[in-house]
Write a protein that holds these residues in place. Structure first.
Motif, PDB file in Angstrom:
ATOM      1  N   ARG A 180      35.032  35.800  39.255  1.00 25.09           N
ATOM      2  CA  ARG A 180      35.539  34.132  39.044  1.00 25.09           C
ATOM      3  C   ARG A 180      35.331  34.782  37.223  1.00 25.09           C
ATOM      4  NH1 ARG A 180      33.860  34.265  44.779  1.00 25.09           N
ATOM      5  NH2 ARG A 180      35.226  32.844  46.009  1.00 25.09           N
ATOM      6  N   ARG A 181      34.621  34.905  36.567  1.00 22.51           N
ATOM      7  CA  ARG A 181      34.438  34.717  35.646  1.00 22.51           C
ATOM      8  C   ARG A 181      35.328  35.432  34.317  1.00 22.51           C
ATOM      9  NH1 ARG A 181      28.947  37.290  34.287  1.00 22.51           N
ATOM     10  NH2 ARG A 181      30.060  38.784  36.297  1.00 22.51           N
ATOM     11  N   GLY A 182      36.648  36.475  35.450  1.00 20.48           N
ATOM     12  CA  GLY A 182      38.025  36.601  34.921  1.00 20.48           C
ATOM     13  C   GLY A 182      37.722  38.373  34.459  1.00 20.48           C
ATOM     14  N   LEU A 183      36.549  38.695  34.947  1.00 22.99           N
ATOM     15  CA  LEU A 183      36.749  39.814  34.800  1.00 22.99           C
ATOM     16  C   LEU A 183      36.815  41.231  35.835  1.00 22.99           C
ATOM     17  CD1 LEU A 183      32.573  40.346  33.597  1.00 22.99           C
ATOM     18  CD2 LEU A 183      34.920  40.721  31.943  1.00 22.99           C
ATOM     19  N   THR A 184      38.031  41.905  35.337  1.00 20.76           N
ATOM     20  CA  THR A 184      38.385  43.008  36.978  1.00 20.76           C
ATOM     21  C   THR A 184      37.387  43.922  37.179  1.00 20.76           C
ATOM     22  OG1 THR A 184      40.656  42.592  34.693  1.00 20.76           O
ATOM     23  CG2 THR A 184      40.583  44.666  36.916  1.00 20.76           C
ATOM     24  N   GLN A 185      37.683  43.631  38.566  1.00 23.44           N
ATOM     25  CA  GLN A 185      36.947  44.938  39.545  1.00 23.44           C
ATOM     26  C   GLN A 185      38.059  45.704  39.848  1.00 23.44           C
ATOM     27  OE1 GLN A 185      34.347  43.338  42.397  1.00 23.44           O
ATOM     28  NE2 GLN A 185      34.937  41.563  42.190  1.00 23.44           N
ATOM     29  N   TRP A 186      38.881  45.741  40.015  1.00 25.41           N
ATOM     30  CA  TRP A 186      39.946  46.362  40.379  1.00 25.41           C
ATOM     31  C   TRP A 186      41.778  45.938  40.320  1.00 25.41           C
ATOM     32  CZ3 TRP A 186      43.059  45.161  44.383  1.00 25.41           C
ATOM     33  CH2 TRP A 186      41.848  45.233  45.873  1.00 25.41           C
ATOM     34  N   HIS A 187      42.533  46.619  39.653  1.00 30.30           N
ATOM     35  CA  HIS A 187      43.686  46.464  39.249  1.00 30.30           C
ATOM     36  C   HIS A 187      44.762  48.043  40.200  1.00 30.30           C
ATOM     37  CE1 HIS A 187      47.414  44.694  38.396  1.00 30.30           C
ATOM     38  NE2 HIS A 187      47.717  45.710  38.440  1.00 30.30           N
ATOM     39  N   LEU A 188      45.140  47.198  41.819  1.00 33.26           N
ATOM     40  CA  LEU A 188      46.427  48.308  42.297  1.00 33.26           C
ATOM     41  C   LEU A 188      47.120  48.718  42.141  1.00 33.26           C
ATOM     42  CD1 LEU A 188      45.941  50.931  44.554  1.00 33.26           C
ATOM     43  CD2 LEU A 188      45.436  49.309  45.851  1.00 33.26           C
ATOM     44  N   PHE A 196      41.183  26.139  36.863  1.00 32.51           N
ATOM     45  CA  PHE A 196      40.476  24.563  36.491  1.00 32.51           C
ATOM     46  C   PHE A 196      38.899  24.461  37.047  1.00 32.51           C
ATOM     47  CE2 PHE A 196      44.768  25.411  35.551  1.00 32.51           C
ATOM     48  CZ  PHE A 196      45.343  25.163  34.513  1.00 32.51           C
ATOM     49  N   TYR A 197      38.223  23.395  36.504  1.00 35.68           N
ATOM     50  CA  TYR A 197      36.992  22.929  37.082  1.00 35.68           C
ATOM     51  C   TYR A 197      36.794  21.990  37.372  1.00 35.68           C
ATOM     52  CZ  TYR A 197      31.572  22.470  38.048  1.00 35.68           C
ATOM     53  OH  TYR A 197      30.204  22.306  38.324  1.00 35.68           O
ATOM     54  N   GLY A 198      36.409  21.482  38.892  1.00 29.69           N
ATOM     55  CA  GLY A 198      36.049  20.296  39.341  1.00 29.69           C
ATOM     56  C   GLY A 198      37.166  18.852  39.120  1.00 29.69           C
ATOM     57  N   PRO A 199      36.116  17.732  39.478  1.00 30.67           N
ATOM     58  CA  PRO A 199      37.759  16.845  39.554  1.00 30.67           C
ATOM     59  C   PRO A 199      38.457  16.860  38.349  1.00 30.67           C
ATOM     60  CG  PRO A 199      35.286  15.826  40.407  1.00 30.67           C
ATOM     61  CD  PRO A 199      35.340  17.320  39.509  1.00 30.67           C
ATOM     62  N   SER A 200      38.051  17.283  36.924  1.00 28.80           N
ATOM     63  CA  SER A 200      38.718  16.691  35.894  1.00 28.80           C
ATOM     64  C   SER A 200      39.607  17.534  35.396  1.00 28.80           C
ATOM     65  CB  SER A 200      37.669  15.997  34.888  1.00 28.80           C
ATOM     66  OG  SER A 200      37.108  17.232  34.909  1.00 28.80           O
ATOM     67  N   LEU A 201      39.609  19.072  35.841  1.00 29.68           N
ATOM     68  CA  LEU A 201      40.759  20.460  36.464  1.00 29.68           C
ATOM     69  C   LEU A 201      40.268  20.626  34.527  1.00 29.68           C
ATOM     70  CD1 LEU A 201      43.673  18.801  37.845  1.00 29.68           C
ATOM     71  CD2 LEU A 201      41.524  20.192  38.695  1.00 29.68           C
ATOM     72  N   GLU A 202      39.192  20.754  34.369  1.00 33.84           N
ATOM     73  CA  GLU A 202      38.653  21.043  32.665  1.00 33.84           C
ATOM     74  C   GLU A 202      39.048  22.838  32.976  1.00 33.84           C
ATOM     75  OE1 GLU A 202      35.177  20.728  32.352  1.00 33.84           O
ATOM     76  OE2 GLU A 202      34.716  18.527  32.756  1.00 33.84           O
ATOM     77  N   ARG A 203      39.953  23.505  31.692  1.00 35.03           N
ATOM     78  CA  ARG A 203      39.663  24.740  32.157  1.00 35.03           C
ATOM     79  C   ARG A 203      38.694  25.902  31.883  1.00 35.03           C
ATOM     80  NH1 ARG A 203      44.520  26.741  28.493  1.00 35.03           N
ATOM     81  NH2 ARG A 203      43.503  29.275  28.806  1.00 35.03           N
ATOM     82  N   TYR A 204      38.155  26.685  33.030  1.00 37.16           N
ATOM     83  CA  TYR A 204      37.532  27.467  33.031  1.00 37.16           C
ATOM     84  C   TYR A 204      37.476  29.127  33.361  1.00 37.16           C
ATOM     85  CZ  TYR A 204      33.879  30.037  35.651  1.00 37.16           C
ATOM     86  OH  TYR A 204      33.020  30.522  36.080  1.00 37.16           O
ATOM     87  N   THR A 205      38.439  29.711  33.831  1.00 37.27           N
ATOM     88  CA  THR A 205      38.847  30.948  33.099  1.00 37.27           C
ATOM     89  C   THR A 205      40.482  31.554  32.571  1.00 37.27           C
ATOM     90  OG1 THR A 205      38.651  31.633  35.767  1.00 37.27           O
ATOM     91  CG2 THR A 205      36.460  32.459  34.028  1.00 37.27           C
TER      92      THR A 205
END
Length: 1129
Positions: free
Chosen positions: A93-101, A49-58
C-alpha cells in the motif's frame, strides 16, 4: 442512505505529466482494510487517496503506457492487486512493488478475483480464450485454463464466481473447480456493470434500439445465487448504468444512471425506492463504487473528477480499519546562534539509535584487498642494494613456501574468541617447561572481564561470540572444554545438526517444574521411540550428573530431527536455511511444549480435568468471536502454551509526552489479545468482520513467552534499561488478567486484598548478532538460583553460549541492545516453586525393562544369555556390571585441506550405537550377559566398521537381521536405569563409548581398565587386546570384535588389578607390562598391521576406517568369567 448524506469531497486525478490535461478514471475501488480509495488512470498509473478529505497518499506506475488503462483492483492484507490487458501487478500500500507478472499469453485481460483459496490465489480472465490461476504469494502462474467465453467483469459471492461475457451473458463458476455450473442471458447487448453479494447477483446492460443504436436498459436484472434462478427485474426508467449491492444490507441494491440519478431499493420490495440526484452539471457518470462499510459512495465523472458522498459525521471506508502507515514527520533541526567565530566543535554530530538502511548485513559485506605485510626485520638488516632502486636479501625462512600473512584482521583479533591450545599441546608444553612459574592458566575470565567493566558499552563482548570446536588428530577428546567453562553447570556442544535449540533446552533444565515432570515421565514405562519428553528427561539428568563437564544433546536432536512435522514447520536448519534463528527458536518453543504435553497426557491421562503438565504449562482461556454486523457471539476454547507479546503502534511508543508502556502492560494486552479478523458468521451466513477476545480462566505455574520483536518500536522498548522486570505479579479475576511490577507489585503484596501470584524470571534466550564475519546465533542467560537445592541460595546469573558457560552480573544478563542482542524467549515461574527439586522419580523407576525379553525371536540358551531375576538379582548401588558397545559410522567427517597442505577437521564423523552388551559383574553367574541388544538403524550407514565393531551389513536391518533388534531408546533406557540404580560400570576405554551413547556416568560409578593399567609418567595407554595377552595370557579379537568378549575381558582385568593391589605388587606389574609392551611394540602377537592405539582399536575421527573388508564375524563367544570374587570394599 441517511438524510444528512451529501457530497463530502471532490478530487481530480493528477495529469500524467506537467502541463498535460487530467486523465480519466479508468478504475477505482475502496480499500477493504484501510481508509484508502484507489484509482487507476488510462496510462497504468495507480493513485490512492486517504480519508474523507481524499488526501493524496501514494502514486506509482503499476503498468506500462502501451498496456492501456487499469482494469480492476483487488485487495489483500499485504497489498493491492491491479490488472491491465497485458500484466498483473502486486504492490504494498506504500507503493513498493512485490511482483509484476507478464506473459506472452496475456493478450486482453479485463478482470480478476480470488478463488476458493482466499487471498492466496486469483483467477484472471479477459476477452481471450484462456484464463490463468496466479499464486499471490509467489507471483507465478500455477495453471492455465480454457475459457468458455470472453469475459469483461468478474465478481465473487460465496462459493461462486460470477463472470459477465462480452455478448451479454452471465456464467456462474464454482470457485473451487472453476467449472461453469449455470449460465444466464443477461442483456441483448453487453453488460455495463455487475455486482454480487450474499445470495443475489444484479446486472445493468445495453440493448439495441431502432434508430438509436444501443441504449441502457430501463431495468436491472436480478438473479438468485441460492436457487440459481432469475428474479423479477428492478425497473429504472432513466436507464440503469451502474449497480452495487449494499455490503451490510443483504437485499438492498444501489442503482445509478449516467445523468446522476441514484436509487436505493430493496430487491424483495422494489416498489418503495429512495431517490437521490448528484449534481454533475455538464458531465455524466463513468463509474460508481460503494465502501465496504456502506457509509460512503464514490462516483467518477467524465471530467476526470471523483465525488465522495456520505454522512460527514459517520463516513468511513472499511468496517474495521487498520491504521494507515505514514512517513515520519521531519524533525526540524534545532536553532542555534552561529557566527564565524563559533567553534565547529559545538555543532553536534547525528546519533542514531536504530540501524540505518545503509548498514548492510555482516554476511553480505566483503573486504577487497589487504594492507601489505610488514617486512621482516631480519630482511631489512641484511638487505643489499644493486645500485639502483632494487635491493635483495637472504630468505630467513620464517614462513613456508607460498604462505601469505593475513593482515586484514590483525587489528581485530583482540575482540575475537580464539580457540585454546589442544590438551596434547599443553601436555607437551608442560613437559618441556622446567620452570612452573612461566606457565599461565588459560581461562575465558581474562578474555571477557575487560568487556564487562561498563555494561552500557555497545561493543559485543567476546563471551557472546561464536564458539567452535577444533579437532586434532586425537579427536574431540583433545579439545580443552574447561577453557570455556569453569563452573559447575554443563554446556552443550555445537557440532550437531539443529543445535540452535541448545539455549532453550538449558532453560528447561533450570526450570524446576519442567525438570521434575520430564524426569518423572522418563522414569515411567514410556517406550515410544519419538517421545521428546523422555529425551528431554535423559538430557536433563545427563546435564545434572555432568556437573560442569561438556555434554551433547545428540539423542534429543536426532529424535527431534526425525519427526515428520518438524521439517514442514521450518524447524530444521537444513530445510530452512533462510529462516531467522529468533523465529526458529520461537516456533520450536511452541512446538516443543505442545509435543511434550501431548506425550505426558498419553501416559498420564487425567479425564477429570487438565493433566499435571497442563497445569504447569497451559494458559486456560476461552476465545469469543463476535460478529461486527449482527453481534452474534461464538465461544470456543482458547488454551495456549506460549504467549506471544503484542506491541503498541508506533505513535504510542514514540510519543514523548505519554510514558512508554512497561512490560506488565504489554504482557496484559498480549495475554488478553483482542484481534479483528474476517471470518464466517453462522448467523449472517457470510464472511464478516469478527472481533476476537480472550477470557482468561487460569494461568500456569510456568509462563513461556515469545517476545516476537519485529518492529523498530519493539526494539526501542527492549533497549530501555531495566525494562524487563525480574519479578511480576499476576491476578486473574472474573476472566480478567492483571499484571504488576515494581512498586505496584509491592503495594498489592502489602495490601493483601487480592490473591496475587508472584512470578520470577528464570532466564532469557537471546539472539546475538556478533557483527562482522560471524553468523547470528542464540545464547541463554539463566538465573540458576531457583533450581538450586539450597534454600537460601542467592540469585546467580550465568551465560550459556553453547559450551561456553560463565557467571555474569544481573545487569548484563538483562541488558539488551537493538543492534546485537535481543530476547527471543522468556521463562517465568511461580516464586513459590523456587527450589522445588523433586527426586522422588529415582524411587519410582520402572525397572521391568530389565527383566523382560522384548523380541519375538526365541531367547538364547541360558548358558549364553540370561535375563536378571528380579527377586535375587535386582541391581543395587555398587553392583558391578561389565559393559562394552560397538558402533557404526553414520556420517563421514568433513575435512578442509588448506593451501599449505595441512588438514583440518571441520566436523567429526557421526557414529551410531549398533550393539551394547552388559554382563553380570559379581555372583555365581559373573560374566554371563543379561543385556545383548542390537540397535535397529533406519538411516543410511556410511561404514559398518566391521573390523572394529563386528557388525556386518544386514545385521541392523529389521527385514534381514538374524538378531533381536531394539530401538535406540529401548536400549538406551536400560543403561539409564542401571545408571540410576547405582550400578558400577566396568569396561575398557569407556569414555568414548559413553560419549557416543550420549550418557554421562559419574566417575564413582566407572571402573575403566584403560586407567587402571596406566602409568602417567610414560604417556601411553594400552589397548584391550594387548592387556588380555600380557596380563591374562588370553588371545581375543582373533577374527573380529565381539562386545561380550570385550566386556568379560575387562571384568577379568579389573579382578587381576585387585589381586595386584591386594598383593602390593601393582607398581612392579605395571613396569613389567610396559617393559613387555616396548619389546613387542605394544601389540599382541597376531595383531597384524593394526596400529597399537588405545582402547579397543576403535578408529578415532582423524583415522581412516578399514571399510567393509573385514571377515564376517562368527557367532558370539558367551560364557562365564569363572570366578566369584565380590566387589571390593
Amino acid at each position: 442512505m441517511e438524510a444528512d448524506w451529501d457530497q463530502v469531497a471532490i478530487v481530480q486525478l493528477p495529469p500524467p505529466r506537467p502541463h498535460h490535461p487530467p486523465t480519466q478514471v479508468a478504475a477505482f475501488a475502496f480499500d477493504t482494510s484501510q481508509e484508502l480509495l484507489w484509482t487507476g488512470n488510462e496510462y497504468g498509473r495507480v493513485t490512492s487517496f486517504y480519508g474523507p478529505s481524499l488526501e493524496r497518499y501514494t502514486s506509482y506506475r503499476g503498468h506500462g503506457q502501451d498496456e492501456g488503462p487499469v482494469k480492476q483492483f483487488l485487495f489483500s492484507d499485504k497489498g493491492i492487486l491491479s490488472v491491465s490487458k497485458q500484466s498483473v501487478h502486486y504492490a504494498h500500500r506504500r507503493g513498493l512493488t512485490q511482483w509484476h507478472l507478464t506473459h506472452p499469453a496475456f493478450k486482453e485481460l479485463t478482470c480478476m478475483n480470488f478463488t476458493s483459496k482466499g487471498t492466496r490465489e486469483i483467477l484472471v480472465a479477459g476477452c481471450q480464450d484462456t484464463m490463468f490461476k496466479i499464486d499471490v504469494e509467489k507471483g507465478t502462474i500455477t495453471d492455465t485454463l480454457a475459457a468458455e467465453a470472453h469475459y469483461t467483469i468478474m465478481k465473487r459471492a460465496g462459493q461462486y464466481l460470477c463472470l459477465a461475457t462480452n455478448t451479454g451473458g452471465i456464467h456462474i463458476l464454482d470457485s473451487g473447480s472453476l467449472t461453469v455450473v449455470k449460465t444466464f442471458d443477461g442483456h441483448i447487448g453487453t453488460i455495463n456493470d455487475m455486482d454480487a453479494k450474499g445470495d443475489f447477483l444484479a446486472t445493468c446492460g445495453w440493448s439495441p434500439r431502432q434508430q438509436y443504436g444501443f441504449m441502457l436498459d430501463p431495468f436491472t436484472n436480478v438473479f438468485s445465487l441460492k436457487t440459481l434462478k432469475q428474479l423479477p427485474p428492478i425497473p429504472f426508467h432513466t436507464g440503469a448504468a451502474f449497480v452495487r449491492m449494499h455490503p451490510r444490507m443483504s437485499t438492498t441494491s444501489i442503482i445509478a444512471s449516467q445523468n446522476g440519478q441514484m436509487q436505493v431499493v430493496d430487491i424483495m420490495n422494489p416498489d418503495s425506492p429512495n431517490l437521490r440526484q448528484i449534481n454533475l452539471y455538464d458531465s455524466y457518470l463513468k463509474g460508481f463504487e460503494v465502501a465496504p462499510s456502506g457509509e460512503a459512495f464514490a462516483f467518477a465523472d467524465a471530467k476526470c473528477h471523483i465525488h465522495l458522498w456520505g454522512s460527514p459525521s459517520k463516513i468511513h471506508f472499511p468496517e474495521y480499519s487498520i491504521p494507515t502507515e505514514f512517513a515520519d514527520p521531519v524533525v526540524p533541526p534545532p536553532t542555534m546562534d552561529w557566527s564565524l567565530d563559533t567553534p565547529l566543535s559545538t555543532i553536534g554530530m547525528p546519533y542514531y539509535k536504530e540501524q540505518l538502511l545503509s548498514a548492510w548485513p555482516s554476511h553480505m559485506v566483503f573486504d577487497v584487498g589487504a594492507p601489505p605485510p610488514k617486512i621482516d626485520s631480519a630482511i631489512l638488516s641484511s638487505m643489499r642494494s644493486t645500485g639502483d632502486t632494487v635491493s635483495y636479501a637472504k630468505n630467513p625462512k620464517t614462513k613456508r613456501r607460498y604462505q601469505v600473512e593475513q593482515t586484514r584482521y590483525s587489528d581485530k583479533t583482540g575482540d575475537s574468541l580464539r580457540a585454546p591450545k589442544f590438551l596434547s599441546e599443553k601436555s607437551r608444553a608442560a613437559r618441556s617447561s622446567s620452570d612452573s612459574s612461566t606457565k599461565t592458566a588459560e581461562t575465558m575470565q581474562a578474555l571477557t572481564d575487560m568487556h564487562l567493566d561498563d555494561v552500557t558499552r555497545k561493543e559485543v563482548p567476546a563471551m557472546y561470540g561464536n564458539v567452535e570446536i577444533k579437532y586434532s588428530k586425537f579427536g574431540v577428546d583433545d579439545f580443552d572444554f574447561a577453557y570455556y567453562n569453569s563452573t559447575q553447570y554443563s554446556g552443550l556442544e555445537t557440532h550437531i545438526a539443529n543445535s540452535y535449540a541448545n539455549p532453550l533446552l538449558q532453560l528447561c533444565r533450570f526450570t524446576p517444574l519442567i525438570r521434575n515432570l520430564a524426569l518423572r515421565h522418563t522414569a515411567s514405562s514410556c517406550l515410544y521411540e519419538t517421545c521428546l519428553l523422555c529425551e528431554l528427561g535423559f538430557l536433563i539428568d545427563m546435564l545434572e550428573k555432568a556437573a560442569g563437564m561438556n555434554c551433547q544433546a545428540s539423542n534429543f536432536l536426532k529424535t527431534f530431527s526425525g519427526l515428520s512435522n518438524a521439517a514442514s514447520l521450518n524447524l530444521l536448519e537444513e530445510f530452512a536455511p533462510n529462516v531467522a534463528l529468533t523465529n526458529m527458536i520461537q516456533n520450536f518453543n511452541r512446538f516443543l511444549l505442545e509435543k511434550v504435553s501431548e506425550e505426558f497426557r498419553r501416559l498420564h491421562p487425567n479425564p477429570g480435568g487438565p493433566s499435571l503438565i497442563d497445569q504447569v504449562l497451559e494458559t486456560q482461556a476461552t476465545a469469543s468471536m463476535r460478529c461486527g454486523q449482527c453481534a452474534n457471539e461464538t465461544i470456543r476454547g482458547g488454551k495456549t502454551f506460549v504467549n506471544e507479546l503484542v506491541y503498541p503502534a508506533k505513535h504510542v511508543v514514540k510519543n514523548s509526552r505519554a510514558p512508554r508502556p512497561n512490560f506488565s502492560q504489554i504482557l496484559k494486552s498480549s495475554v488478553e489479545r483482542q484481534d479483528q479478523t474476517r471470518g464466517w458468521c453462522n448467523k449472517c451466513q457470510r464472511y464478516q468482520q469478527l472481533v476476537q477476545r480472550k477470557t482468561i480462566q487460569t494461568i500456569p505455574d510456568v509462563l513461556m513467552i515469545n517476545t516476537a520483536i519485529t518492529s523498530p518500536e519493539a526494539k526501542l522498548l527492549w533497549s530501555t534499561p531495566n525494562w524487563l522486570p525480574q519479578e511480576i505479579g499476576i491476578i486473574v479475576d472474573r476472566g480478567q488478567f492483571y499484571c504488576y511490577e515494581g512498586q505496584d507489585l509491592k503495594l498489592h503484596l502489602q495490601r493483601g486484598v487480592f490473591n496475587i501470584l508472584v512470578y520470577e524470571l528464570i532466564g532469557v534466550v537471546a539472539d546475538i548478532n556478533s557483527g562482522e564475519h560471524q553468523k547470528p546465533h542464540l545464547v541463554a542467560t539463566i538465573n540458576t538460583a531457583p533450581s538450586s537445592r539450597e534454600q537460601g541460595a542467592e540469585d546467580s546469573w550465568h551465560l550459556f553460549n553453547d559450551f561456553l558457560v560463565r557467571p555474569i552480573p544481573k545487569e548484563e544478563a538483562l541488558r539488551f541492545e537493538p543492534t546485537w542482542k535481543l530476547p527471543s524467549v522468556l521463562t517465568f515461574q511461580r516464586k513459590a516453586a523456587r527450589h522445588s527439586i523433586d527426586d522422588s522419580w529415582k524411587d519410582n523407576l520402572d525397572t521391568q525393562l530389565l527383566y523382560r525379553w522384548w523380541s519375538s525371536n526365541p531367547e538364547p540358551p541360558a548358558d549364553r544369555f540370561k535375563l536378571l531375576d528380579p527377586n535375587t538379582e535386582a541391581p543395587r548401588p555398587g553392583y558391578p556390571v561389565a559393559i562394552d558397545a560397538e558402533f557404526i559410522r553414520l556420517q563421514a567427517e568433513e575435512i578442509e585441506v588448506k593451501a599449505d597442505g595441512t588438514r583440518e577437521t571441520i566436523r567429526p564423523d557421526r557414529k551410531g550405537l549398533a550393539r551394547v552388551s552388559v554382563c553380570r559383574g559379581a555372583g555365581e553367574q559373573a560374566g554371563l550377559p543379561f543385556i545383548d541388544d542390537y540397535i535397529a538403524v533406519a538411516e543410511p550407514v556410511v561404514d559398518y566398521l566391521t573390523a572394529w565393531s563386528g557388525i556386518s551389513p544386514g545385521d541392523l536391518d529389521r527385514e534381514t537381521s538374524p538378531h533381536a533388534l531394539l530401538s535406540l531408546k529401548h536400549a538406551y533406557k536400560k543403561l539409564w536405569i542401571l545408571l540410576n540404580l547405582g550400578c558400577v560400570f566396568v569396561g575398557h576405554s569407556l569414555a568414548n563409548d559413553f560419549r557416543t551413547i550420549n550418557i554421562h556416568v559419574p566417575k564413582k560409578q566407572v571402573v575403566d581398565t584403560v586407567d587402571l593399567f596406566f602409568k602417567p609418567s610414560l604417556h601411553r595407554k594400552l589397548n584391550l587386546k594387548f592387556l588380555a595377552w600380557c596380563v591374562l595370557k588370553e588371545k581375543i579379537q582373533q577374527d573380529t570384535h565381539d562386545s561380550i568378549e570385550d566386556a568379560t575381558t575387562a571384568l577379568k582385568l579389573w579382578r587381576k588389578y585387585e589381586e595386584f593391589v591386594d598383593a602390593g605388587v601393582l607398581e612392579q606389574m605395571l613396569n613389567d607390562i610396559y617393559s613387555t609392551g616396548r619389546e613387542v611394540g605394544f601389540r599382541a602377537p597376531g595383531s597384524g598391521g593394526k596400529g597399537p592405539g588405545i582402547g579397543r582399536n576403535t578408529p578415532e575421527p582423524g583415522q581412516q576406517g578399514q571399510g567393509l573388508t573385514t571377515p564376517v564375524k562368527k557367532g558370539g563367544t558367551f560364557g562365564r568369567v569363572g570366578f566369584r570374587s565380590p566387589m571390593r570394599g
